[in-house]
Scaffold this active site. Sequence first.
Site, PDB file in Angstrom:
ATOM      1  N   GLY A  31     116.150  94.968 -23.798  1.00 15.44           N
ATOM      2  CA  GLY A  31     115.562  94.921 -25.178  1.00 15.44           C
ATOM      3  C   GLY A  31     114.008  95.651 -24.955  1.00 15.44           C
ATOM      4  CG  ASP A  48     120.274 103.974 -26.723  1.00  9.87           C
ATOM      5  OD1 ASP A  48     120.936 102.897 -25.933  1.00  9.87           O
ATOM      6  OD2 ASP A  48     118.903 104.444 -25.473  1.00  9.87           O
ATOM      7  CG  ASP A  80     111.085  91.351 -13.521  1.00  9.63           C
ATOM      8  OD1 ASP A  80     111.087  92.872 -12.008  1.00  9.63           O
ATOM      9  OD2 ASP A  80     111.951  91.737 -14.258  1.00  9.63           O
ATOM     10  CG  ASP A  90     119.118  97.970 -23.345  1.00  6.52           C
ATOM     11  OD1 ASP A  90     118.310  96.664 -22.957  1.00  6.52           O
ATOM     12  OD2 ASP A  90     119.319  98.116 -23.903  1.00  6.52           O
ATOM     13  CE  LYS A 114     117.171 102.226 -22.921  1.00  6.36           C
ATOM     14  NZ  LYS A 114     116.972 103.036 -24.669  1.00  6.36           N
ATOM     15  CD  GLU A 170     106.518 116.662 -38.953  1.00 10.90           C
ATOM     16  OE1 GLU A 170     105.829 115.602 -38.831  1.00 10.90           O
ATOM     17  OE2 GLU A 170     107.847 116.120 -39.459  1.00 10.90           O
ATOM     18  CG  PHE A 188     116.060  75.648  -7.925  1.00 10.53           C
ATOM     19  CD1 PHE A 188     116.597  77.089  -8.522  1.00 10.53           C
ATOM     20  CD2 PHE A 188     115.757  75.295  -7.259  1.00 10.53           C
ATOM     21  CE1 PHE A 188     117.527  77.827  -7.140  1.00 10.53           C
ATOM     22  CE2 PHE A 188     116.408  76.503  -6.011  1.00 10.53           C
ATOM     23  CZ  PHE A 188     116.809  77.584  -6.113  1.00 10.53           C
TER      24      PHE A 188
HETATM   25  C1  GLA Z   1     118.288  97.634 -26.592  1.00  7.62           C
HETATM   26  C2  GLA Z   1     117.026  98.681 -26.129  1.00  7.62           C
HETATM   27  C3  GLA Z   1     117.149 100.170 -27.041  1.00  7.62           C
HETATM   28  C4  GLA Z   1     118.110 100.363 -27.223  1.00  7.62           C
HETATM   29  C5  GLA Z   1     118.863  99.846 -27.378  1.00  7.62           C
HETATM   30  C6  GLA Z   1     120.533 100.288 -27.542  1.00  7.62           C
HETATM   31  O1  GLA Z   1     117.598  97.280 -27.750  1.00  7.62           O
HETATM   32  O2  GLA Z   1     116.094  98.295 -25.579  1.00  7.62           O
HETATM   33  O3  GLA Z   1     116.090 101.196 -26.234  1.00  7.62           O
HETATM   34  O4  GLA Z   1     119.197 101.335 -25.849  1.00  7.62           O
HETATM   35  O5  GLA Z   1     119.192  98.241 -26.842  1.00  7.62           O
HETATM   36  O6  GLA Z   1     121.792  99.396 -28.242  1.00  7.62           O
END
Ligand code: GLA
Length: 725
Positions: A520, A358, A526, A470, A468, A606, A272
């Site tokens: 991931g 997703d 955080d 990512d 979502k 189920e 840094f």
């Molecule tokens: C990451 C996310 C998963 C999914 C994949 C898709 O690993 O944590 O939940 O969304 O990417 O590529």
Amino acid sequence: MRLITLQTQHTTYQMGVNDLGFLLHLYYGPKADGDMSWLLTGYDRGFSGNPYDAGDDRTFSLDVVPLEYPCYGSGDFRSPAFNIRNSRGVFGADLRFRQYDVISGKYSIPGLPNVYADDKDAYTVEVVLADKASGVEVVLKYGVLPKLDAITRSAVVRNRGNQTIYIDKAGSACLDFLSGDYDLLHFYGRHAMERNLERVPLIHGRQDFSSRRGTSSHQHNPFFILADRETTEDYGSCYGMMLLYSGNFSCEAERDQFHQTRIQTGLLDEMFDYPLGPGEEFYTPEAALVYTQGGLTELSHKYHRLIREHVVRGKYKTGKRPVLINNWEATYLEFTGDQIIEIGRQAAELGVDMLVLDDGWFGKRDTDDSGLGDWYVNEEKLGGSLKRIADAVNGTGMKFGLWIEPEMVNEDSDLYREHPDWAYVIPGRRPVRGRNQLVLDFSRKEVVDHIFEQISAVIDGANVEYIKMDMNRSICDVFSAVEGFQNYGKIMYEYVLGVYDFLERLIQRYPDMLIEGCSGGGGRFDAGMLYYTPQIWCSDNTDAIERIRIQHGTSFGYPISAVGSHVSAAPNHQTGRVTELKTRGVVAMAGSFGYELDLSLLTEEEKAEVKEQIKDYKKYQELIYTGDYYRLHTPGKDTEIAAWVFVSQDRSEALLNIVSLDTHGNEPANYVRMRGLDPEKPYLCESTGKIYSGAALMYAGYPVPVVMGEYKTWQVHLTIEKESA
Ligand code: GLA
């Protein structure tokens, strides 16, 4: 000595300015009155030099006294909080007190996440320090939230000189302790196994943990606790330090030659070297400190409230989160639009509130080596527009959500072909690939602008109510293809500002959107992210038994409402372990509940069970989100049973959760000692009608039935009988 004292409901924090203008740290702990400067002692110590201005007094040394914002070059040889370099390569600063102000309300930090509060609930103290030789000024900011016993800290560095200086280290918070034998509790891990608790005694020397991955990381979390050796969940002194930041950070603990302790947190100082021209300012991220004498659970509860009420923003701060179905573990990248609609139709029948589409809906994305960066709908794959799918999903009464990964690019993408210089690649070197992808230079505004425009056009084209977000690799090969000073730390800091800018734009443009953070799984879990995303996908590991451990570690700093948690298939896709649907459901209920599996593979029984789970979750959601969470076991130590309980603030309602881990022949009976109940009241078990004394549940325990098989689950809902409430 001139004193600056911060008071919260149960704690006192005191600094003192001595005759030479040094800002000393005097005290942080339980409420205490008066001037604490008597705590300081002074002895002539060998090899601990004295400031020139101390004259003949060899008993005053910055190497020994507790300091509020220690600088390199001042004769303090412990790890500094602050260090600058001038253009000739000379390191160090001599910061002396200039002035301080008390301001009502909580300060904020431009472009960075911060704790916020109504003016009546917080005040700010600003202490200005200055280094005469360089003209550098440091403003230490303290945000005090008395009711929560929380104190936030951050610093602003201002260059009032006429030469560029380079910031080599600018910590967010530093605490010096004159005495004490402490343990350090921190949270380490790896992809798919985040935030394992480790408790270790401090050694003489420095213990640090950090991230140089560009994100806060799966490996270490920017949160730690300094506790007395004897501190337990219920009792004892402990200090928490939490950084509200999502990039490279460091946390340090150092026990010095006189058994004194220094802890600190802030931006990673390795590599840094931030240039600050005349007239420029630099903002450190914010750290939130909490102290309690009441043990680790109380510390957690204070952080949970701080995050729920003063970090998370928007509609979903208090609004109920939808139960969702995510298609990732059901289809991975191989699906058609009709399949997604079918998943939605089946989920709606079971009572699910939202379908999340997703990875794989955009660009050319049938495998993970192409498509990232091309944020336009792949209508060929989907068999029509995104609107068609969103409308079909909405038609079943469910909301529709979408996955994005804005910071990334595949080399096989139109974006990369058009703008190869937008990805981090060092000229003359071949970059490291992570999951076949490169990282976009989010420190550049035009890159963020372009990606934001593309993604918002998609969102505008269909009724998208959830995102979502990512981020699926660690960052290296950092080189920004713009003219100017190429410094890793500067670019990485500005990268994180770029990510925050992207998120802030999303929030401003779509105020009702629920955003879930993800990297991931829990690689960027955080409090910085929680300022933008009320929940974060906690881990790519959806195995219920492993999740118990991950969620246990996560709960020390972060509230249950922040934890993204889903029921997935058995055998589990990450571990191959088989657990009952009930167990998977109960574990996923310790978070923002949802499903992530192929519903068409479920039996009729189920499916009926899923319907019941969703009903149960909705019944308990308020208690789970706003109640106090008590850990009732320690993974690794308690090998037979895992247990946790949610208790409403008024203690009239509790939801006890138990999972058996290990099984033995002629099994002894296990008792789970509950916590947080009213010992003087009887509790009624909803399902059996049995009455239990609150005291007996806490001090003798709830008997766990002995049954055959492992990974069995019990969920016990208890309420105080109306007439005795
Ligand atoms: C990451 C996310 C998963 C999914 C994949 C898709 O690993 O944590 O939940 O969304 O990417 O590529």
